[in-house]
Design a protein around this motif. Structure first.
Motif, mmCIF file in Angstrom:
data_model
loop_
_atom_site.group_PDB
_atom_site.id
_atom_site.type_symbol
_atom_site.label_atom_id
_atom_site.label_comp_id
_atom_site.label_asym_id
_atom_site.label_seq_id
_atom_site.Cartn_x
_atom_site.Cartn_y
_atom_site.Cartn_z
ATOM 1 N N MET A 258 -56.542 5.147 19.566
ATOM 2 C CA MET A 258 -57.054 3.828 19.254
ATOM 3 C C MET A 258 -57.644 2.871 20.270
ATOM 4 S SD MET A 258 -54.804 0.757 17.175
ATOM 5 C CE MET A 258 -55.417 -0.397 16.562
ATOM 6 N N ASP A 259 -58.833 2.406 20.153
ATOM 7 C CA ASP A 259 -59.421 1.503 21.140
ATOM 8 C C ASP A 259 -58.472 0.141 21.452
ATOM 9 O OD1 ASP A 259 -61.431 3.269 21.261
ATOM 10 O OD2 ASP A 259 -62.652 2.453 19.737
ATOM 11 N N ASP A 260 -58.853 -0.391 22.470
ATOM 12 C CA ASP A 260 -58.277 -1.411 22.994
ATOM 13 C C ASP A 260 -58.749 -2.580 22.010
ATOM 14 O OD1 ASP A 260 -56.591 -0.441 25.073
ATOM 15 O OD2 ASP A 260 -58.058 -0.856 26.459
ATOM 16 N N PHE A 261 -57.830 -3.513 22.127
ATOM 17 C CA PHE A 261 -58.290 -4.724 21.075
ATOM 18 C C PHE A 261 -58.779 -5.860 22.047
ATOM 19 C CE2 PHE A 261 -56.803 -8.671 18.942
ATOM 20 C CZ PHE A 261 -57.659 -8.567 17.761
ATOM 21 N N SER A 262 -60.210 -6.350 21.767
ATOM 22 C CA SER A 262 -60.323 -7.218 23.188
ATOM 23 C C SER A 262 -60.643 -8.701 22.436
ATOM 24 C CB SER A 262 -62.123 -6.823 23.226
ATOM 25 O OG SER A 262 -62.773 -7.028 22.359
ATOM 26 N N ILE A 263 -60.700 -9.365 23.336
ATOM 27 C CA ILE A 263 -60.855 -10.858 23.183
ATOM 28 C C ILE A 263 -61.915 -11.067 22.239
ATOM 29 C CG2 ILE A 263 -61.119 -13.352 24.121
ATOM 30 C CD1 ILE A 263 -58.320 -12.058 24.644
ATOM 31 N N ASN A 264 -63.136 -10.470 22.634
ATOM 32 C CA ASN A 264 -64.330 -10.766 21.902
ATOM 33 C C ASN A 264 -63.954 -10.344 20.286
ATOM 34 O OD1 ASN A 264 -66.405 -11.974 23.559
ATOM 35 N ND2 ASN A 264 -66.463 -9.958 24.712
ATOM 36 N N GLN A 265 -63.454 -8.968 20.057
ATOM 37 C CA GLN A 265 -63.000 -8.735 18.776
ATOM 38 C C GLN A 265 -62.130 -9.815 17.981
ATOM 39 O OE1 GLN A 265 -61.475 -4.954 20.015
ATOM 40 N NE2 GLN A 265 -62.748 -3.846 18.680
ATOM 41 N N MET A 266 -61.358 -10.076 18.841
ATOM 42 C CA MET A 266 -60.445 -11.192 18.170
ATOM 43 C C MET A 266 -61.374 -12.364 17.629
ATOM 44 S SD MET A 266 -57.209 -13.343 19.927
ATOM 45 C CE MET A 266 -58.261 -14.298 20.935
ATOM 46 N N LEU A 267 -62.193 -13.024 18.706
ATOM 47 C CA LEU A 267 -62.938 -14.266 18.474
ATOM 48 C C LEU A 267 -64.031 -14.017 17.204
ATOM 49 C CD1 LEU A 267 -63.666 -15.350 21.979
ATOM 50 C CD2 LEU A 267 -62.306 -16.271 20.387
ATOM 51 N N GLU A 268 -64.308 -12.714 17.018
ATOM 52 C CA GLU A 268 -65.226 -12.256 15.968
ATOM 53 C C GLU A 268 -64.542 -12.455 14.804
ATOM 54 O OE1 GLU A 268 -68.526 -11.908 13.852
ATOM 55 O OE2 GLU A 268 -68.561 -12.542 15.834
ATOM 56 N N MET A 269 -63.227 -11.886 14.691
ATOM 57 C CA MET A 269 -62.588 -11.871 13.366
ATOM 58 C C MET A 269 -62.259 -13.487 13.077
ATOM 59 S SD MET A 269 -60.057 -8.601 14.327
ATOM 60 C CE MET A 269 -59.228 -8.384 12.949
ATOM 61 N N GLN A 270 -61.859 -14.250 14.185
ATOM 62 C CA GLN A 270 -61.501 -15.642 13.677
ATOM 63 C C GLN A 270 -62.909 -16.331 13.400
ATOM 64 O OE1 GLN A 270 -58.155 -15.018 13.744
ATOM 65 N NE2 GLN A 270 -58.318 -17.265 13.788
ATOM 66 N N ARG A 271 -63.832 -16.076 13.731
ATOM 67 C CA ARG A 271 -65.155 -16.644 13.132
ATOM 68 C C ARG A 271 -65.356 -16.236 11.906
ATOM 69 N NH1 ARG A 271 -67.179 -14.567 18.150
ATOM 70 N NH2 ARG A 271 -67.455 -16.272 19.605
ATOM 71 N N GLU A 272 -65.262 -14.869 11.370
ATOM 72 C CA GLU A 272 -65.243 -14.439 10.147
ATOM 73 C C GLU A 272 -64.198 -15.231 9.137
ATOM 74 O OE1 GLU A 272 -65.197 -10.290 9.187
ATOM 75 O OE2 GLU A 272 -66.135 -9.728 11.526
ATOM 76 N N LEU A 273 -63.057 -15.596 9.672
ATOM 77 C CA LEU A 273 -62.236 -16.079 8.902
ATOM 78 C C LEU A 273 -62.620 -17.556 8.745
ATOM 79 C CD1 LEU A 273 -58.646 -15.093 9.996
ATOM 80 C CD2 LEU A 273 -59.535 -15.017 7.838
#
Length: 108
Positions: free
Chosen positions: A1-16
């Motif tokens: 599994m790939d690392d979970f990045s801050i950028n991925q987290m922020l993109e998910m929050q933007r989607e929410l």
């Protein structure tokens, strides 16, 4: 599994935030304070799990561990919202975090 990045987290929050636009408070500096307060509430829920069950049970019991990780993910979700509210980028966080790390490594 790939690392979970801050950028991925922020993109998910933007989607929410986009999905619940009009139902949730808008992302803005004025909202940042409320997001911080909600985040502190979630930190309290993490603390309650450990305090009420002890650290060994909190990490060793599969059900409690799942709750612990869920609450920690809630903390991160609000943390992401706070970053969005104040326009803090992952690169900015990395730069400042790295500087603080270096200072702390040399502190004592």
């Amino acid at each position: 599994m790939d690392d979970f990045s801050i950028n991925q987290m922020l993109e998910m929050q933007r989607e929410l935030q986009e999905r619940y636009r009009g139902r949730w408070e808008p992302v803005s500096p004025e909202t940042g304070k409320n997001k911080l307060l909600w985040m502190v509430g979630e930190v309290g829920e993490v603390i309650d799990i450990v305090k009420k069950n002890g650290h060994d049970r909190a990490v060793g019991d599969p059900e409690l561990r799942e709750r612990l990780v869920e609450e920690l993910s809630d903390v991160l979700m609000y943390f992401g919202d706070v970053m969005l509210c104040y326009g803090i980028t992952a690169d900015e966080l990395k730069r400042v975090y790295t500087d603080r790390f270096k200072r702390n490594m040399d502190r004592w």
